[in-house]
Scaffold this active site. Structure first.
Site, PDB file in Angstrom:
ATOM      1  N   ARG A 206       0.851  -1.200   0.000  1.00 49.18           N
ATOM      2  CA  ARG A 206       0.000   0.000   0.000  1.00 49.18           C
ATOM      3  C   ARG A 206       0.883   1.245   0.000  1.00 49.18           C
ATOM      4  O   ARG A 206       0.620   2.218  -0.707  1.00 49.18           O
ATOM      5  CB  ARG A 206      -0.938  -0.003   1.230  1.00 49.18           C
ATOM      6  N   PHE A 225     -10.775  -5.764  -6.236  1.00 47.06           N
ATOM      7  CA  PHE A 225     -10.790  -6.549  -4.992  1.00 47.06           C
ATOM      8  C   PHE A 225     -10.370  -5.624  -3.842  1.00 47.06           C
ATOM      9  O   PHE A 225      -9.438  -5.915  -3.099  1.00 47.06           O
ATOM     10  CB  PHE A 225      -9.851  -7.757  -5.086  1.00 47.06           C
ATOM     11  N   ASP A 247     -15.470  -4.423  -5.408  1.00 48.98           N
ATOM     12  CA  ASP A 247     -15.465  -5.619  -4.556  1.00 48.98           C
ATOM     13  C   ASP A 247     -16.865  -6.222  -4.616  1.00 48.98           C
ATOM     14  O   ASP A 247     -17.845  -5.514  -4.847  1.00 48.98           O
ATOM     15  CB  ASP A 247     -15.099  -5.280  -3.107  1.00 48.98           C
ATOM     16  N   SER A 248     -16.942  -7.543  -4.390  1.00 49.25           N
ATOM     17  CA  SER A 248     -18.263  -8.179  -4.435  1.00 49.25           C
ATOM     18  C   SER A 248     -18.883  -8.293  -3.050  1.00 49.25           C
ATOM     19  O   SER A 248     -19.924  -8.923  -2.888  1.00 49.25           O
ATOM     20  CB  SER A 248     -18.151  -9.561  -5.084  1.00 49.25           C
ATOM     21  N   ASP A 297      -5.664  -7.404  -6.597  1.00 46.56           N
ATOM     22  CA  ASP A 297      -5.275  -8.160  -5.388  1.00 46.56           C
ATOM     23  C   ASP A 297      -6.382  -9.161  -5.053  1.00 46.56           C
ATOM     24  O   ASP A 297      -7.116  -8.990  -4.078  1.00 46.56           O
ATOM     25  CB  ASP A 297      -5.033  -7.171  -4.229  1.00 46.56           C
ATOM     26  N   CYS A 337      -1.936 -14.372  -3.724  1.00 42.48           N
ATOM     27  CA  CYS A 337      -1.655 -14.792  -2.342  1.00 42.48           C
ATOM     28  C   CYS A 337      -1.889 -16.300  -2.212  1.00 42.48           C
ATOM     29  O   CYS A 337      -2.093 -16.809  -1.123  1.00 42.48           O
ATOM     30  CB  CYS A 337      -2.517 -14.012  -1.360  1.00 42.48           C
TER      31      CYS A 337
HETATM   32  N1  SAH Z   1      -6.617  -5.516  -1.481  1.00 49.63           N
HETATM   33  C1  SAH Z   1      -7.270  -5.746  -0.203  1.00 49.63           C
HETATM   34  C2  SAH Z   1      -7.460  -7.221   0.081  1.00 49.63           C
HETATM   35  C3  SAH Z   1      -8.236  -7.987  -0.979  1.00 49.63           C
HETATM   36  S1  SAH Z   1      -8.930  -9.460  -0.375  1.00 49.63           S
HETATM   37  C4  SAH Z   1      -6.486  -5.029   0.898  1.00 49.63           C
HETATM   38  O1  SAH Z   1      -5.346  -4.581   0.682  1.00 49.63           O
HETATM   39  O2  SAH Z   1      -7.021  -4.896   2.003  1.00 49.63           O
HETATM   40  C5  SAH Z   1      -9.906 -10.014  -1.669  1.00 49.63           C
HETATM   41  C6  SAH Z   1     -11.248  -9.302  -1.831  1.00 49.63           C
HETATM   42  O3  SAH Z   1     -11.810  -9.785  -3.050  1.00 49.63           O
HETATM   43  C7  SAH Z   1     -12.301  -9.552  -0.770  1.00 49.63           C
HETATM   44  O4  SAH Z   1     -12.697  -8.319  -0.236  1.00 49.63           O
HETATM   45  C8  SAH Z   1     -13.487 -10.219  -1.510  1.00 49.63           C
HETATM   46  O5  SAH Z   1     -14.744  -9.735  -1.062  1.00 49.63           O
HETATM   47  C9  SAH Z   1     -13.229  -9.792  -2.921  1.00 49.63           C
HETATM   48  N2  SAH Z   1     -13.725 -10.679  -4.002  1.00 49.63           N
HETATM   49  C10 SAH Z   1     -13.629 -12.014  -4.093  1.00 49.63           C
HETATM   50  N3  SAH Z   1     -14.071 -12.459  -5.295  1.00 49.63           N
HETATM   51  C11 SAH Z   1     -14.457 -11.344  -5.984  1.00 49.63           C
HETATM   52  C12 SAH Z   1     -14.972 -11.131  -7.300  1.00 49.63           C
HETATM   53  N4  SAH Z   1     -15.179 -12.137  -8.129  1.00 49.63           N
HETATM   54  N5  SAH Z   1     -15.223  -9.867  -7.687  1.00 49.63           N
HETATM   55  C13 SAH Z   1     -15.016  -8.822  -6.833  1.00 49.63           C
HETATM   56  N6  SAH Z   1     -14.506  -8.981  -5.595  1.00 49.63           N
HETATM   57  C14 SAH Z   1     -14.238 -10.221  -5.175  1.00 49.63           C
END
Ligand code: SAH
Length: 393
Positions: A206, A225, A247-248, A297, A337
């Site tokens: 970040r 995400f 995000d979903s 991510d 990850c």
């Molecule tokens: N980048 C964030 C962490 C991401 S974790 C940080 O630094 O804090 C992954 C995220 O992806 C979660 O919030 C989850 O809700 C979301 N997610 C999972 N599958 C998804 C999809 N198909 N489309 C959108 N978001 C999704």
């Protein structure tokens, strides 16, 4: 003390101080859940003291490779003190950090994160569960804190035959907290957030993203995400005009909006989209949308190597779409990850995504987890988080 004897030749990984003993490596021996066992080679030579886990494919995890070491409360006090002391030597620009990173800190199956004055722990192995009370006391003693919340609701518990458990294990207090890292603050809910509440492992990424935004003057940023908006806040802090954040999860987006406000930014600087990333990237590509910087991510597509093939296709797809909507000279921060995707495989996937998108780029940086999520020489599985910073030509 019960003894576990390995099959001939199966002592090698333990001799290299890797702490896992798979079911298939064991010739004979049995014990209760979490019981400490003496592990010996086929020839009877001492290899280590381990916690037995009858339900798990990882049938035992080593506490110590020293024959003279007693596995008792004192052992856990020393291990927790040593891990906490190590954090004092790492470069961590935050009041919140991982204090115990399982195997890498000599405590297989134990994850402990600190959020300000509150500890959050996950007991993910039969051994960590067996010693839970001693570990809780050791953690409070090592940190001088009084509050410890348990989040033993990760999927790994089921593999060890353990039920989900959550709630205060020591003390009690608010579960809605605010962490301070780098130049920003982020609200975290330790009871309902992902993992122990937040993705502390992306802290340095970040910060790098804020740096790049400042230096290259990114205007239009896309955060895929976005969870609770960590990279969104970082981009705004770096001076981005606008961050589209996808995000979903509705609750994650609500928190992301609150985090934008918490840091003094305005609603109009961010568009939140409760949507699927893949479908949205496709739509943006059709619409001809272009971004100066993109963060990808995603969640863990491949928890183990068995999922690698399907996960590779999923990673390739989103990276290909991201390349298509990245401005020339723009930068992609792309991550995996997944423990099941090795760093060189991830590199290959992203390269072939670029090829399919007809885009070439410079790999300007490789990123990993923040230093409080350490890897050790003998436990390569600790390297789960891989990031590439790619600047489009
Ligand atoms: N980048 C964030 C962490 C991401 S974790 C940080 O630094 O804090 C992954 C995220 O992806 C979660 O919030 C989850 O809700 C979301 N997610 C999972 N599958 C998804 C999809 N198909 N489309 C959108 N978001 C999704």
């Amino acid at each position: 003390m019960k003894t576990i004897q390995l099959k001939a030749g199966k002592e090698r990984s333990l001799q290299r101080r890797h702490p896992w003993i798979f079911e298939s490596a064991i010739a004979q021996g049995n014990a209760e859940t979490g019981e400490t066992v003496r592990v010996v080679s086929h020839e009877g030579a001492f290899l280590g003291w381990a916690a037995f886990s009858p339900a798990s494919k990882i049938r035992a995890r080593v506490w110590s490779f020293e024959e003279a070491q007693k596995i008792d409360a004192q052992f856990f006090i020393a291990a927790c003190e040593s891990a906490v002391r190590a954090r004092g030597r790492f470069d961590i620009n935050s009041d919140s950090m991982r204090l115990i990173h399982g195997e890498s800190d000599g405590l297989p199956g134990l994850i402990v994160d600190r959020y300000g004055d509150t500890l959050v722990a996950q007991f993910l192995s039969a051994g960590a569960e067996r010693w839970k009370q001693e570990l809780a006391d050791a953690l409070l003693a090592a940190t001088g804190l009084t509050k410890l919340y348990e989040r033993s609701d990760a999927s790994g518990r089921a593999l060890e035959g353990l039920p989900e458990v959550t709630g205060w294990l020591r003390g009690d207090g608010p579960t809605e907290l605010v962490l301070h890292e780098h130049d920003w603050q982020l609200a975290v809910n330790i009871a309902t957030g992902h993992k122990t509440g937040f993705y502390l492992d992306q802290r340095d990424s970040r910060h790098r993203f804020a740096d790049y935004t400042r230096r290259l003057k990114f205007k239009q940023v896309l955060n895929c995400f976005c969870y609770t908006g960590g990279f969104t806040v970082a981009a705004l802090t770096g001076g981005a005009f606008h961050v589209t954040s996808i995000d979903s999860s509705g609750p994650a987006l609500e928190k992301a909006a609150a985090n934008v406000a918490l840091n003094g930014f305005e609603d109009h600087q961010v568009t939140f989209m409760d949507a699927d990333v893949n479908a949205t990237l496709r739509k943006f590509a059709l619409e001809g949308r272009i971004f100066d910087a993109i963060v990808l991510d995603p969640p863990k597509f491949a928890p183990t190597v068995a999922h690698a093939e399907r996960a590779s296709r999923a990673y390739k797809d989103i990276n290909r779409l991201a390349f298509k909507i990245l401005a020339p000279g723009g930068v992609l921060f792309t991550y995996s990850c997944s423990g099941g995707i090795a760093p060189d495989l991830f590199h290959k996937i992203v390269a072939s995504a670029g090829l399919d998108a007809g885009v070439d780029g410079y790999i300007v940086e490789r990123l990993g987890g923040a230093p409080d999520h350490p890897m050790t020489l003998n436990f390569p599985e600790g390297e789960y988080l891989k990031g590439l910073v790619i600047q489009r030509k």
